[in-house]
Design a protein around this motif. Sequence first.
Motif, short mmCIF file in Angstrom:
data_model
loop_
_atom_site.label_atom_id
_atom_site.label_comp_id
_atom_site.label_asym_id
_atom_site.label_seq_id
_atom_site.Cartn_x
_atom_site.Cartn_y
_atom_site.Cartn_z
N UNK A 47 0.90 -1.14 -0.24
CA UNK A 47 0.13 -0.01 0.09
C UNK A 47 0.87 1.13 0.17
N UNK A 48 0.18 2.63 -0.15
CA UNK A 48 0.89 3.70 -0.36
C UNK A 48 1.65 3.85 1.23
N UNK A 49 2.85 4.34 1.18
CA UNK A 49 3.66 4.67 2.38
C UNK A 49 4.35 3.14 2.69
N UNK A 50 4.28 2.27 2.37
CA UNK A 50 4.77 0.88 2.82
C UNK A 50 6.34 0.77 2.31
N UNK A 51 7.11 0.44 3.20
CA UNK A 51 8.43 0.32 3.18
C UNK A 51 8.68 -0.96 2.41
N UNK A 52 9.28 -1.52 1.50
CA UNK A 52 9.42 -2.45 0.79
C UNK A 52 11.14 -2.55 0.65
N UNK A 53 11.44 -4.11 0.54
CA UNK A 53 12.91 -4.31 0.58
C UNK A 53 12.88 -5.22 -0.87
N UNK A 54 14.21 -5.43 -1.16
CA UNK A 54 14.45 -6.41 -2.28
C UNK A 54 13.74 -7.83 -2.13
N UNK A 55 12.92 -8.28 -3.31
CA UNK A 55 12.00 -9.29 -3.38
C UNK A 55 10.72 -9.39 -2.41
N UNK A 56 10.34 -8.18 -2.01
CA UNK A 56 9.31 -8.08 -1.42
C UNK A 56 8.17 -7.91 -2.49
N UNK A 57 6.79 -8.68 -2.46
CA UNK A 57 6.00 -8.35 -3.65
C UNK A 57 5.13 -7.10 -3.35
N UNK A 58 4.93 -6.57 -4.48
CA UNK A 58 4.39 -4.98 -4.36
C UNK A 58 3.15 -5.15 -5.13
N UNK A 59 2.88 -5.88 -6.00
CA UNK A 59 1.55 -6.20 -6.71
C UNK A 59 1.51 -7.67 -7.45
N UNK A 60 0.26 -8.00 -7.68
CA UNK A 60 0.16 -9.24 -8.45
C UNK A 60 -0.57 -8.87 -9.86
N UNK A 61 0.01 -9.41 -10.76
CA UNK A 61 -0.29 -9.06 -12.15
C UNK A 61 -0.99 -10.31 -12.81
N UNK A 62 -1.50 -10.49 -14.06
CA UNK A 62 -1.98 -11.42 -14.57
C UNK A 62 -2.12 -11.07 -16.31
N UNK A 63 -2.09 -11.91 -16.84
CA UNK A 63 -2.55 -11.65 -18.43
C UNK A 63 -3.68 -10.81 -18.56
N UNK A 64 -3.90 -10.29 -19.53
CA UNK A 64 -5.25 -9.53 -19.90
C UNK A 64 -6.21 -10.76 -20.49
N UNK A 65 -5.82 -11.84 -20.73
CA UNK A 65 -6.60 -12.80 -21.25
C UNK A 65 -7.44 -13.54 -20.23
N UNK A 66 -8.89 -13.31 -20.48
CA UNK A 66 -9.88 -14.00 -19.45
C UNK A 66 -9.82 -15.32 -19.50
N UNK A 67 -9.83 -16.15 -18.39
CA UNK A 67 -10.11 -17.61 -18.39
C UNK A 67 -10.99 -18.15 -17.41
#
Length: 359
Positions: free
Chosen positions: A190-210
């Motif tokens: 989230x906004x203002x979160x401190x993240x380090x190397x290898x910390x997940x920032x977001x999850x993405x996916x293909x735009x192809x619906x399944x």
Amino acid sequence: MKRSTTALLALGTVTAAVAGGVLFLGAGDGTGSPGRGGDGLPPATATVVRTDLVLSKTVDGRIDFAQRRAVKASVEGTVTVAAAEGRTVRRGEALYELNDKPVTLLYGPVPAFREMKKGHRGSDVLQLERNLRDLGYGAGLYVDTEYGEDTESAVERWQKHLNRETTGRIGRGDVVFQPGEVKVVSADAALADQVGPDAPVLTIASTRPVVRAVLEQTDGALTARGTKVEVTLPSGKTVPGKVAGTVRPEGEDGAEGGGGQEGITVEVVLDGGSRAASGEDAEAAASVTFVSEAREGVLAVPVEAVVALRGENGGYGLQVVEGGTSEMIRVETGMTADGRIEVSGAGLRAGMKVGVAKP
């Protein structure tokens, strides 16, 4: 082709019912002799039809997007603009901002694994230059594997457009390479979160619906890539598709691979791509029919019409009824579905009347 929505039938069960000795409508030797008993006619008749037979299983599913994966921070920092859930991000656009600097999406299969600067060579450099060209910074740029002065100049022009310091270098964490445009499934930082190397920032996916559906462990044969399906979407629209593979259920660690103890999670791609699921409610359930076997345009009769023939040759027959007489003819049997069985044999045609064991 018509699609059955009944549960998958076990062929062995139907065969046992035919061959178990309970379907003797008359004694026949398979050579065309008439049935015996009374006037030789069966108690009821059915019509030989030409139809499609389908073995299928229908389960609930839900609309999702393919190839979910996490985007992790490459360097330590503070999230100054969080990822926007549900947004589609394309080449040259920011996935999020770290330390007030955009982390930009570029296209390509090679991940960003290092800083790139003048003098470097490699497939990642070639990938970068292709993106610079496609973003409109290709003037004077020779697209190859070498990070030369021409690459440095193109990067500087791009950085100036992004209001970034014009270093002519691509720092670690400045860009994220993905095969194509992506949909942001979730903002893991989230906004203002401190993240380090290898910390997940977001999850993405293909735009192809399944559509994802869960099958039982015993339905492994239906999970094969390319298995045909029909999906009834929440709106009631039915679209064809096929199995793309199996995935791990959400919450399980590890790569894609198959499913847990409760079942096998199957990912289905829809014919027509994103257009097929346009406007559908992703929160509502869909219905997925897996087709394990299909026979088109075959002759079929009710299972109860098939007679187990006596004699040395054995086999199966049908008691063909015409007018006030009947005749036993030998037939070969095939696939069964929905109480019907595929039959073939000399002289057999659609429209014939055949005897059945009971009305």
